[in-house]
Scaffold this active site. Structure first.
Site, PDB file in Angstrom:
ATOM      1  N   GLU A  97      -4.754   1.145   1.407  1.00  0.00           N
ATOM      2  CA  GLU A  97      -4.671  -0.315   1.913  1.00  0.00           C
ATOM      3  C   GLU A  97      -5.186  -1.065   0.737  1.00  0.00           C
ATOM      4  O   GLU A  97      -5.855  -0.715  -0.203  1.00  0.00           O
ATOM      5  CB  GLU A  97      -5.330  -0.405   3.168  1.00  0.00           C
ATOM      6  CG  GLU A  97      -4.577   0.290   4.060  1.00  0.00           C
ATOM      7  CD  GLU A  97      -5.127  -0.013   5.628  1.00  0.00           C
ATOM      8  OE1 GLU A  97      -6.181  -0.146   5.762  1.00  0.00           O
ATOM      9  OE2 GLU A  97      -4.080  -0.035   6.480  1.00  0.00           O
ATOM     10  N   HIS A 121       0.780  -1.273  -0.071  1.00  0.00           N
ATOM     11  CA  HIS A 121      -0.048   0.021  -0.099  1.00  0.00           C
ATOM     12  C   HIS A 121       0.993   1.274  -0.034  1.00  0.00           C
ATOM     13  O   HIS A 121       2.094   1.368   0.580  1.00  0.00           O
ATOM     14  CB  HIS A 121      -0.918   0.116   1.184  1.00  0.00           C
ATOM     15  CG  HIS A 121      -0.485   0.357   2.480  1.00  0.00           C
ATOM     16  ND1 HIS A 121      -0.117  -0.811   3.510  1.00  0.00           N
ATOM     17  CD2 HIS A 121       0.019   1.436   3.231  1.00  0.00           C
ATOM     18  CE1 HIS A 121       0.477  -0.198   4.505  1.00  0.00           C
ATOM     19  NE2 HIS A 121       0.454   1.189   4.323  1.00  0.00           N
TER      20      HIS A 121
END
Length: 269
Positions: free
Chosen positions: A148, A143
């Site tokens: 994420e 990420h």
């Protein structure tokens, strides 16, 4: 993507710091035309920031005409908290260089209207004509910023709820107490980073090797958000040797050969 591989974390940090300093100097920024840069927090950029401070104190670079936009900040963590990203940036960089306070932009995670903060951040980047160079690091899951796995690859600055793994990983900064780690953050989006004219990602350590493999040898996937850089016209990934450990031998040799030829200006027949 340009892939630059150096032996150690320190070597990688110095190369990255020098590369960006050269970009700033070549740009020749002025108050009317500043060099606009995106910046990260975390362990990855630390060698870069340390080298910038050294070079500034040696009189080799000025940041007076540099404008910065930080990637992210926790929600509901006081700015003066030791683990806020405001504190991190001032402690590890801004307090030691000549950047004017008005040129520093960090998301306000304590505002009453967080959505407005995010929209205003994007608008201010646009007012400056966009970001010239975005420096970033990545997490072990690939990420970038707080984008994420599963994040939109066209996302802009927004409020993001953090995953269990991220909260667990960040608990080491909060006396290993997960209950003290904020569960939300403000973050630039993948699309925000991709909008920069150049993106430089520094990745060091064996714990990032799987992510490096996915980003360089894998396909574009929202499960490895930094893989979107495969579509960027001017992306540089700066690695140390441990971070390359899961790449194919042929890949490492290829990128080292390309870099050697580029630096030596060898004639190609």
């Amino acid at each position: 993507m340009r892939i630059v591989i150096k032996e150690t974390k320190a070597d990688t940090g110095k190369w990255t710091a020098d590369y960006i300093i050269d970009k700033i100097k070549a740009f020749a920024p002025t108050p009317e035309k500043p060099f606009v840069m995106g910046l990260p927090t975390g362990s990855s950029p630390m060698p870069v920031y340390e080298e910038w401070i050294r070079r500034y104190k040696a009189g080799e670079i000025s940041f007076k005409n540099v404008v910065t936009f930080n990637m992210d900040e926790y929600v509901n963590l006081p700015e003066d908290h030791s683990e806020s990203y405001h504190s991190f940036m001032y402690t590890n960089l801004f307090d030691h260089i000549d950047i004017p306070a008005e040129n520093i932009n960090i998301l306000n995670g304590n505002a009453a209207d967080l959505e407005k903060v995010c929209k205003d951040y994007e608008a201010k980047i646009k007012q400056y004509g966009g970001i010239e160079l975005f420096l970033g690091g990545i997490g072990p899951d690939g990420h970038i910023a707080f984008n994420e796995p599963g994040s939109s690859l066209t996302s802009k600055t927004r409020v993001k709820t953090l995953s269990y793994d991220t909260i667990l990983a960040n608990s080491r900064f909060f006396n290993d107490d997960m209950s003290k780690v904020p569960t939300q953050a403000l973050t630039v989006g993948v699309g925000t980073v991709m909008g920069a004219r150049e993106v430089v990602i520094i990745i060091t350590g064996f714990n990032k090797a799987r992510a490096v493999r996915e980003v360089i040898e894998g396909g574009i996937s929202h499960m490895w958000t930094v893989s979107m850089l495969q579509l960027h016209e001017h992306a540089v990934i700066s690695l140390d040797e441990p971070a390359t450990m899961e790449l194919q031998v042929e890949s490492v040799k290829y990128f080292k050969d390309i870099e050697e030829i580029s630096q030596s200006k060898m004639p190609i027949h």
